[in-house]
Write an enzyme that holds these catalytic residues in place. Structure first.
Site, short mmCIF file in Angstrom:
data_model
loop_
_atom_site.label_atom_id
_atom_site.label_comp_id
_atom_site.label_asym_id
_atom_site.label_seq_id
_atom_site.Cartn_x
_atom_site.Cartn_y
_atom_site.Cartn_z
N LYS A 80 -4.60 -11.07 -8.87
CA LYS A 80 -3.48 -11.48 -8.67
C LYS A 80 -1.69 -12.23 -9.11
O LYS A 80 -2.45 -12.42 -9.80
CB LYS A 80 -3.40 -12.84 -7.29
N ASP A 114 3.52 -5.93 -2.87
CA ASP A 114 2.67 -6.10 -2.20
C ASP A 114 4.19 -6.60 -1.43
O ASP A 114 4.90 -5.71 -1.78
CB ASP A 114 1.97 -7.20 -2.69
N GLY A 176 2.20 -9.00 14.94
CA GLY A 176 2.83 -8.97 13.59
C GLY A 176 2.59 -7.15 13.97
O GLY A 176 1.54 -6.31 13.93
N GLY A 181 -0.06 -2.73 11.41
CA GLY A 181 -0.25 -3.72 12.92
C GLY A 181 -0.30 -2.14 13.79
O GLY A 181 -0.37 -2.22 15.11
#
Length: 353
Positions: A80, A114, A176, A181
């Site tokens: 990450k 991201d 969300g 979603g």
């Protein structure tokens, strides 16, 4: 924070602190485990309150990627990256400088988009390194396959909890309404689920009401609804000591990362409350499956076949939790760590031979 002690406890192999003056850049690349393959993990750009918060985010998310890849049977490790910056100050020069840091790892770390990193930003980063995914548009983006994985995970949880393969008539609260979603709501609507939705953006909630007949509730009300399933698809850390007492759902299954504010404490709270929790890094692995297939040459049929494995993996995790008397979060970790350990043993035998 005692840095080396924390890294040792979490099992990280390497943490790279990236700093530059022209342009000014502060970034952290965390590589958790590369037993199964190169560390894969997206890059987020955020104005963290302090450097410790940024480091904690990178360490926890990279470890989650290791478990996600192992549970999904993807030959990749966990990584990450976080860039500490205000999105308003994001420039091509900053992104290219970051790309040079990624390139210096020679493929040990592969990244993508991201929070606050767009596909265009990934293309800018790719001017300095080939070790990125999300440059090609062939895969159509991760949202469709991620939402399908979450939908399949919900079905697995329903089968485990109620021994049923049907969703019609069930009440599901979706928190969300971003790309994942919204796509999840579409899957659920097609199976005659009664939807309750919330989003900080009222326009997204109204769109779900129009498209799927969803009932819109305030973001603060979503936790206490009398529903069968709660599906968090927004921010992490939302399952905590404040929210868990309000939950009435019997299943939690959603796309958000790091849903448990404290993994041990709050997974135990959910278990004591009789709530079946679908570990986030297992149920939302569709995004990783998508980008991995993009990296090796995108094959839509193969990618969608792999995402269907999420269903069986979750059933196995639920069984382990029951048989061993542990939380589903611990069961998922045991499954992932067993796969990593088996790979290490196989490599050791191969070297010895």
């Amino acid at each position: 924070m005692l840095l080396f002690e924390t890294v040792r406890e979490m099992g990280h192999e390497q943490v790279l602190f990236c700093h530059g003056k022209n342009p000014e850049i502060k970034a952290i690349i965390a590589i958790h485990d590369t037993t199964l393959g190169p560390a894969m993990g997206a890059t987020r750009l955020m104005p963290y309150v302090n450097e410790e918060a940024a480091l904690k985010d990178a360490l926890r998310l990279s470890r989650g990627m290791t478990y996600k890849a192992a549970c999904a049977n993807i030959p990749a490790g966990g990584g990450k990256a976080v860039i500490i910056a205000n999105p308003e100050n994001k420039t091509d020069d900053l992104l290219r400088a970051y790309g040079r840091f990624v390139n210096s790892l020679n493929g040990r770390f592969i990244t993508g988009q991201d929070v606050n990193i767009t596909p265009d930003d990934v293309r800018t980063i790719s001017q300095e390194t080939n070790h990125v995914v999300g440059v090609s548009e062939k895969s159509g983006g991760p949202a469709p396959i991620t939402s399908l994985g979450v939908f399949l995970g919900i079905k697995a949880a329903v089968e485990s909890r109620w021994q049923s393969k049907r969703l019609d008539g069930m009440k599901v609260a979706v928190q969300g309404l971003g790309n994942v979603g919204k796509n999840l709501c579409r899957h659920l609507h097609e199976h005659d689920v009664k939807l309750f939705v919330s989003d900080v953006d009222p326009a997204k909630a109204e769109e779900a009401k129009r498209l799927f007949g969803a009932t819109v509730v305030e973001p603060t009300e979503i936790y206490s609804l009398d529903v069968d399933i709660f599906s968090p698809c927004a921010l992490g850390g939302i399952l905590n000591s404040h929210t868990i007492p309000f939950l009435q759902a019997q299943i939690i299954a959603g796309a958000a990362n790091n849903q448990l504010e404290n993994e041990q404490l709050h997974s135990q709270m959910l278990t004591r409350k009789g709530i079946l929790y679908s570990p986030d890094y297992v149920i939302n692995a569709g995004g990783l499956i998508n980008v991995y297939n993009e990296m090796i040459g995108y094959d839509e049929e193969k990618a969608f076949k792999q995402v269907h494995n999420i269903y069986d993996t979750l059933l196995a995790i639920f069984d382990i939790a029951k048989e061993q008397g542990v939380t589903t979060n611990d069961a998922a970790k045991r499954l992932a760590e067993d796969r990593i350990s088996n790979s290490k043993r196989s490599k050791s035998k191969a070297i010895a031979a």
